[in-house]
Motif scaffolding. Structure first.
Motif, short mmCIF file in Angstrom:
data_model
loop_
_atom_site.label_atom_id
_atom_site.label_comp_id
_atom_site.label_asym_id
_atom_site.label_seq_id
_atom_site.Cartn_x
_atom_site.Cartn_y
_atom_site.Cartn_z
N ASP A 98 -16.02 9.98 3.71
CA ASP A 98 -15.84 10.42 5.10
C ASP A 98 -14.35 10.33 5.42
O ASP A 98 -13.69 9.39 5.05
CB ASP A 98 -16.62 9.52 6.06
CG ASP A 98 -18.11 9.54 5.76
OD1 ASP A 98 -18.62 10.59 5.37
OD2 ASP A 98 -18.75 8.47 5.90
N GLY A 99 -13.85 11.32 6.11
CA GLY A 99 -12.45 11.26 6.51
C GLY A 99 -11.62 12.28 5.76
O GLY A 99 -12.13 13.24 5.18
N ASP A 100 -10.33 12.05 5.75
CA ASP A 100 -9.36 12.98 5.19
C ASP A 100 -9.43 13.00 3.67
O ASP A 100 -9.22 11.97 3.02
CB ASP A 100 -7.96 12.55 5.66
CG ASP A 100 -6.91 13.58 5.38
OD1 ASP A 100 -7.10 14.44 4.49
OD2 ASP A 100 -5.86 13.54 6.06
N ASP A 101 -9.71 14.16 3.09
CA ASP A 101 -9.84 14.26 1.63
C ASP A 101 -8.48 14.28 0.93
O ASP A 101 -8.40 14.42 -0.29
CB ASP A 101 -10.68 15.46 1.23
CG ASP A 101 -10.08 16.79 1.62
OD1 ASP A 101 -9.04 16.81 2.31
OD2 ASP A 101 -10.66 17.82 1.24
N ARG A 102 -7.41 14.13 1.67
CA ARG A 102 -6.07 14.05 1.09
C ARG A 102 -5.58 12.60 1.01
O ARG A 102 -4.46 12.36 0.59
CB ARG A 102 -5.07 14.86 1.94
CG ARG A 102 -5.42 16.34 2.01
CD ARG A 102 -4.58 17.03 3.06
NE ARG A 102 -4.94 16.42 4.36
CZ ARG A 102 -4.26 16.60 5.48
NH1 ARG A 102 -3.18 17.35 5.51
NH2 ARG A 102 -4.65 16.02 6.60
N ASN A 103 -6.42 11.64 1.39
CA ASN A 103 -6.00 10.24 1.51
C ASN A 103 -5.98 9.51 0.16
O ASN A 103 -6.60 8.47 -0.01
CB ASN A 103 -6.89 9.51 2.51
CG ASN A 103 -6.42 8.10 2.78
OD1 ASN A 103 -5.27 7.77 2.56
ND2 ASN A 103 -7.33 7.25 3.22
N HIS A 104 -5.25 10.05 -0.79
CA HIS A 104 -5.03 9.34 -2.06
C HIS A 104 -4.03 8.23 -1.77
O HIS A 104 -3.02 8.45 -1.10
CB HIS A 104 -4.47 10.29 -3.12
CG HIS A 104 -5.44 11.35 -3.54
ND1 HIS A 104 -6.37 11.14 -4.52
CD2 HIS A 104 -5.62 12.60 -3.08
CE1 HIS A 104 -7.08 12.24 -4.67
NE2 HIS A 104 -6.66 13.14 -3.81
N ARG A 131 0.86 -1.19 0.00
CA ARG A 131 0.00 0.00 0.00
C ARG A 131 0.89 1.23 0.00
O ARG A 131 1.87 1.30 0.76
CB ARG A 131 -0.92 0.01 1.21
CG ARG A 131 -2.02 -1.03 1.10
CD ARG A 131 -2.90 -1.02 2.31
NE ARG A 131 -2.13 -1.47 3.47
CZ ARG A 131 -2.44 -2.52 4.21
NH1 ARG A 131 -3.52 -3.20 3.95
NH2 ARG A 131 -1.69 -2.88 5.23
N VAL A 132 0.54 2.19 -0.83
CA VAL A 132 1.37 3.37 -1.01
C VAL A 132 0.50 4.62 -0.81
O VAL A 132 -0.52 4.78 -1.47
CB VAL A 132 1.97 3.41 -2.44
CG1 VAL A 132 2.84 4.63 -2.64
CG2 VAL A 132 2.74 2.14 -2.74
N ALA A 133 0.93 5.49 0.12
CA ALA A 133 0.27 6.79 0.30
C ALA A 133 0.77 7.72 -0.79
O ALA A 133 1.96 7.73 -1.12
CB ALA A 133 0.60 7.36 1.68
N LEU A 134 -0.14 8.49 -1.36
CA LEU A 134 0.21 9.38 -2.46
C LEU A 134 -0.03 10.84 -2.09
O LEU A 134 -1.03 11.16 -1.45
CB LEU A 134 -0.62 9.02 -3.70
CG LEU A 134 -0.43 7.58 -4.20
CD1 LEU A 134 -1.45 7.25 -5.27
CD2 LEU A 134 0.99 7.39 -4.71
N PRO A 135 0.84 11.73 -2.53
CA PRO A 135 0.68 13.15 -2.20
C PRO A 135 -0.59 13.73 -2.81
O PRO A 135 -0.83 13.60 -4.02
CB PRO A 135 1.92 13.81 -2.81
CG PRO A 135 2.91 12.69 -3.02
CD PRO A 135 2.08 11.46 -3.25
N ALA A 136 -1.38 14.38 -1.99
CA ALA A 136 -2.63 15.00 -2.47
C ALA A 136 -2.33 16.17 -3.40
O ALA A 136 -3.17 16.55 -4.21
CB ALA A 136 -3.46 15.47 -1.28
N GLU A 137 -1.14 16.73 -3.29
CA GLU A 137 -0.78 17.90 -4.11
C GLU A 137 -0.58 17.56 -5.58
O GLU A 137 -0.61 18.45 -6.43
CB GLU A 137 0.51 18.55 -3.56
CG GLU A 137 0.40 19.08 -2.16
CD GLU A 137 0.52 18.00 -1.09
OE1 GLU A 137 0.19 18.31 0.07
OE2 GLU A 137 0.92 16.86 -1.39
N LEU A 138 -0.38 16.29 -5.88
CA LEU A 138 -0.18 15.87 -7.27
C LEU A 138 -1.52 15.78 -8.00
O LEU A 138 -2.55 15.54 -7.39
CB LEU A 138 0.51 14.52 -7.32
CG LEU A 138 1.91 14.41 -6.71
CD1 LEU A 138 2.44 13.00 -6.86
CD2 LEU A 138 2.86 15.41 -7.34
N THR A 139 -1.45 15.91 -9.30
CA THR A 139 -2.65 15.70 -10.12
C THR A 139 -2.88 14.19 -10.24
O THR A 139 -1.99 13.38 -9.92
CB THR A 139 -2.47 16.27 -11.54
OG1 THR A 139 -1.43 15.53 -12.22
CG2 THR A 139 -2.12 17.76 -11.51
#
Length: 162
Positions: A121-127, A80-88
């Motif tokens: 629900d939750g953090d909208d940055r959780n890509h 599992r890889v967390a991805l930066p929300a700042e990226l497109t």
């Protein structure tokens, strides 16, 4: 690890991650997550020598299950890889594709990737992404040797911490 000793299967795991319907030929069970939302992108990456059937997700993961005969077999590995929300979206896809290619596919594994959007629900940055990996290489007749060294901690030394 996706292991039968834990009551898990590769077909169930991938069906959920990619939001598809997959029938498990070994057990006769059908895993149907086609109505599940939040999957932004799916793709299968394989070594250049891989046969065409590896790009048919149902066929790939059914053959993975069929290649393992023990009741406690490790049938797949998940990263599992967390991805930066700042990226497109396109940048996140490229980042995961490049990471999977370099760290797994270039070593002989097949990588089935699914990028997920943040939940309602939750953090909208959780890509984030799920990468399901084979534990065996493919050859002209299908899966061959299981590579235990792919389980070594040293293999993960170059991976960025999540």
């Amino acid at each position: 690890m996706i292991s039968r000793s834990q009551g898990r299967s590769a077909t169930a795991a991938i069906a959920y991650r990619v939001a598809e319907r997959i029938e498990d030929r070994r057990t006769g069970l059908t895993f149907d997550y086609a109505k599940r939302s939040g999957v932004d992108h799916t793709e299968t990456l394989a070594p250049d020598h891989a046969l065409d059937w590896v790009f048919d997700r149902s066929e790939l993961w059914n053959r993975v299950e069929e290649a393992e005969t023990r009741k406690n077999s490790q049938v797949a590995r998940e990263v599992r890889v967390a991805l930066p929300a700042e990226l497109t979206h396109a940048q996140r896809v490229e980042l995961v594709r490049d990471f999977a290619q370099e760290q797994f596919v270039d070593r002989g594994m097949i990588a089935d990737i699914a990028l997920h959007a943040p939940g309602r629900d939750g953090d909208d940055r959780n890509h984030h992404a799920h990468i399901l990996l084979t534990t065996r290489e493919t050859g002209p007749e299908g899966f061959t040797t299981q590579h235990r060294h792919w389980n070594q901690v040293a293999l993960t030394a170059g991976w960025p911490a999540a």
